[in-house]
Design a protein around this motif. Structure first.
Motif, PDB file in Angstrom:
ATOM      1  N   PRO A  43      -1.643  -9.746  -2.767  1.00 36.14           N
ATOM      2  CA  PRO A  43      -1.366  -8.836  -1.667  1.00 36.14           C
ATOM      3  C   PRO A  43      -2.463  -8.343  -0.617  1.00 36.14           C
ATOM      4  CG  PRO A  43      -1.561  -7.814  -3.811  1.00 36.14           C
ATOM      5  CD  PRO A  43      -1.445  -9.176  -4.028  1.00 36.14           C
ATOM      6  N   TRP A  44      -2.312  -7.955   0.382  1.00 33.60           N
ATOM      7  CA  TRP A  44      -3.519  -7.695   1.279  1.00 33.60           C
ATOM      8  C   TRP A  44      -4.288  -6.489   0.921  1.00 33.60           C
ATOM      9  CZ3 TRP A  44      -4.351 -10.669   5.369  1.00 33.60           C
ATOM     10  CH2 TRP A  44      -3.364 -11.451   5.774  1.00 33.60           C
ATOM     11  N   ILE A  45      -5.526  -6.865   0.606  1.00 35.11           N
ATOM     12  CA  ILE A  45      -6.576  -5.697   0.249  1.00 35.11           C
ATOM     13  C   ILE A  45      -6.940  -4.954   1.365  1.00 35.11           C
ATOM     14  CG2 ILE A  45      -8.742  -5.214  -0.990  1.00 35.11           C
ATOM     15  CD1 ILE A  45      -6.966  -6.983  -2.659  1.00 35.11           C
ATOM     16  N   VAL A  46      -7.243  -5.691   2.377  1.00 34.62           N
ATOM     17  CA  VAL A  46      -7.866  -4.794   3.530  1.00 34.62           C
ATOM     18  C   VAL A  46      -6.482  -5.304   4.618  1.00 34.62           C
ATOM     19  CG1 VAL A  46      -9.367  -4.536   5.492  1.00 34.62           C
ATOM     20  CG2 VAL A  46     -10.074  -4.954   3.232  1.00 34.62           C
ATOM     21  N   ASN A  47      -6.108  -4.262   5.204  1.00 34.30           N
ATOM     22  CA  ASN A  47      -4.863  -4.751   6.226  1.00 34.30           C
ATOM     23  C   ASN A  47      -5.021  -3.939   7.427  1.00 34.30           C
ATOM     24  OD1 ASN A  47      -2.811  -6.008   7.286  1.00 34.30           O
ATOM     25  ND2 ASN A  47      -1.420  -5.519   5.671  1.00 34.30           N
ATOM     26  N   GLY A  48      -5.316  -4.346   8.539  1.00 32.69           N
ATOM     27  CA  GLY A  48      -5.290  -3.648   9.845  1.00 32.69           C
ATOM     28  C   GLY A  48      -6.144  -2.603  10.117  1.00 32.69           C
ATOM     29  N   ILE A  49      -7.467  -2.743   9.491  1.00 35.69           N
ATOM     30  CA  ILE A  49      -8.251  -1.692   9.887  1.00 35.69           C
ATOM     31  C   ILE A  49      -9.183  -1.864  10.855  1.00 35.69           C
ATOM     32  CG2 ILE A  49     -10.454  -0.870   8.520  1.00 35.69           C
ATOM     33  CD1 ILE A  49      -9.069  -0.824   5.904  1.00 35.69           C
ATOM     34  N   ASP A  50      -9.281  -0.660  11.605  1.00 30.84           N
ATOM     35  CA  ASP A  50     -10.121  -0.593  12.669  1.00 30.84           C
ATOM     36  C   ASP A  50     -11.256   0.329  12.399  1.00 30.84           C
ATOM     37  OD1 ASP A  50      -8.916  -2.024  15.063  1.00 30.84           O
ATOM     38  OD2 ASP A  50      -7.046  -0.426  14.633  1.00 30.84           O
TER      39      ASP A  50
END
Lengths: 307, 244
Positions: free
Chosen positions: B16-23
């Motif tokens: 799974p994504w650990i970091v996803n779509g972070i700004d």
């Protein structure tokens, strides 16, 4: 349950060729725990807090020299008695998951601890299963290897290992470091539960806030010396705390004044005087040269010339 | 400005994504807090921002330019366990000078004594070693510091002392600072602004994933290493971000 009088631990090492030097890690430590109580030992990081637990279990390295009295249930803890008691009546919740055997499934390690702690062999499987349920670990985790666990899970496995037998004295070494508030709260609640069931718990930690949440009383430890023994309630206001080091430690919390001190000076403390004398606002030459006696002051103990 | 745009990272395609779509953006001189429970990917995000891991999507830009892949990295990362972030076979003097020799004034400010230079890392306490790591990370080209649970294993006095020193340096040099911690009191105390990238939603916690999913994660072994604070292949890689 446990009484420690004037404990000191020193290590001898060969520094250069055959020159032997002795390093003193704990100089004078006094501590008493009764059943049903959580006694927290708080103090600076690297101040020899873990050594205390290892000394009680008799698992210090061979170059260590221990003096002073340790009484468990009124009788002195000799090396022979320590070997007979550790894992059975005195159990350790170690600091890090490196204490788990990396090649053995965690369920088997807990079962081994259960058998050592007096659970008959054929019942150990059930005991392991109950211990895992109690610490909210999935039954599937029983067959995991340590590297498959997260930090929080490993911590719960270690707690299960220490409590699955019938140990009456639990030594918890930094059980909350590196855990988020939810998991650390859970770990502390487990300790409270153990104490409430009549066991004695020695909570060794650098996190004074965590200690205050569950402990009945605190032993403040600095530079290898007990500086103060206070009830947890004494920390609710500045005025009741007896030793300047305790006040500084309390004041340094981010929620309070957040003022730091130079800890380098405290770790040296080889002058024979109070370990906090270099940073203490009240200190003078007496503090530098002479170690104060531990004296009673409003229902606690303090080691300070000016308290 | 340190800018992360639509950052996404996972250790392997099937995980799974650990970091996803972070700004995220940190301006010079700004102190930003990143709170959140363990196991949510705070450390992974820090490693992506510091250039230790390459994001699968999105970008990290420093003052308009993409993060450098060679030479000195202006974004420096400080870890929770300083003893794992230094080469155990190097003396403190060598460790300090790994990127450039720190000026005496900086050493004084951090309370680093010249007597330590001949010692090995295991001969210093955690607080002392953390200050050594800090001195190593603060170079003339350092623009941003990412502190990942930097003081969570230290006592309150040492913690307060280290943060006081950092705040002074950060202010004077106009560095941007990201404070990653689960201690909300500490974050409230230090930070100008808090980014809720990892706000509470319990399903996201890796600990609580149902058995099969979790076993899959764990079997790779990768996942779990994030707790060791250092990418698996880089135990000896300098913290200063120099790519070997």
């Amino acid at each position: 349950m446990l009484e420690i009088n004037d404990l000191s631990i020193s290590f001898s090492s060969y520094s250069f060729g055959l020159r032997k030097t002795e390093t003193c890690a704990i100089r004078s430590l006094d501590l008493t725990i009764t059943p049903g109580q959580i006694m927290a030992v708080v103090g600076q990081s690297g101040g020899g807090k873990s050594l205390l637990a290892h000394a009680l279990l008799g698992i210090l390295p061979r170059n260590a020299r221990v003096t002073g009295g340790m009484l468990f249930k009124g009788e002195p803890l000799t090396i022979k008695r320590q070997a007979a008691l550790r894992g059975r009546q005195i159990a350790l919740i170690p600091q890090s998951m490196t204490y788990l055997n990396p090649l053995v499934r965690v369920g088997n390690q807990v079962a081994q601890a259960a058998r050592l702690g007096g659970v008959p062999g054929r019942e150990s499987k059930g005991a392991v299963s109950r211990a895992f349920t109690r610490y909210r670990l999935n039954q599937k985790v029983i067959s995991c290897f340590p590297f498959q666990l997260s930090g929080g899970m490993a911590r719960r496995v270690l707690t299960a290992t220490a409590t699955v037998g019938g140990a009456e004295l639990i030594l918890a070494d930094e059980p909350t470091s590196g855990l988020d508030p939810a998991s650390s709260g859970e770990t502390l609640a487990h300790l409270r539960e153990l104490a409430d069931s009549g066991k004695a718990v020695l909570l060794i930690t650098h996190d004074i806030e965590a200690a205050l949440k569950v402990a009945d009383s605190l032993t403040v430890f600095c530079g290898g010396v007990t500086l103060e023994v206070a009830a947890a309630g004494d920390f609710s206001s500045h005025g009741v705390l007896r030793h300047p080091y305790t006040r500084a430690l309390w004041g340094a919390l981010p929620g309070n004044d957040f003022v730091g001190a130079v800890p380098a000076a405290m770790t040296i403390a080889k002058n024979g005087g109070c370990p906090f004398s270099c940073d203490c606002p009240k200190s003078d030459t007496v503090c530098n040269d002479m170690m104060p006696e531990l004296k009673r002051l409003y229902n606690g103990l303090v080691r300070c010339h000016y308290a | 400005m340190l800018e992360a745009q639509q950052l996404a990272f996972r250790y392997r395609d099937e995980l799974p994504w650990i970091v996803n779509g972070i700004d995220l953006d940190i301006r010079p001189g700004e102190i930003v807090g990143l709170p959140g429970p363990s196991g949510r990917g705070k450390s992974t995000l820090a490693k992506v921002l510091g250039g230790y891991l390459l994001p699968e999507r999105g970008s990290v830009r420093v003052d308009g330019a993409p993060l450098t892949r060679s030479g000195f990295c202006p974004v420096q990362l400080l870890f929770q366990h300083p003893e794992l972030a230094v080469n155990p076979r190097w003396r403190i003097g060598e460790i300090l000078g790994e990127a450039e020799a720190p000026p005496a004034a900086l050493l004084d400010e951090l309370g680093i004594e010249s007597a330590w230079f001949e010692r090995y890392p295991h001969e210093l306490s955690g607080g002392e070693l953390q200050r050594v790591c800090l001195a190593r990370a603060i170079c003339s080209k350092t623009r941003y510091l990412l502190c990942d649970e930097m003081t969570s294993m230290l006592d309150a006095l040492t913690q307060a002392q280290i943060w006081r020193a950092i705040l002074n340096i950060v202010k004077r040099r106009n560095l941007g600072l990201l404070v990653i911690s689960h201690d909300t009191a500490l974050i409230d105390r230090l930070c100008d602004r808090v980014v809720p990238c990892f706000a509470d939603h319990p399903d996201a916690q890796i600990d609580n994933l149902p058995g099969d999913q979790k076993d899959q994660d764990r079997n790779s072994g990768e996942h779990h290493r994030e707790e060791a604070d250092i990418p698996p292949d880089s135990t000896d890689r300098p913290q200063t971000g120099i790519q070997l």
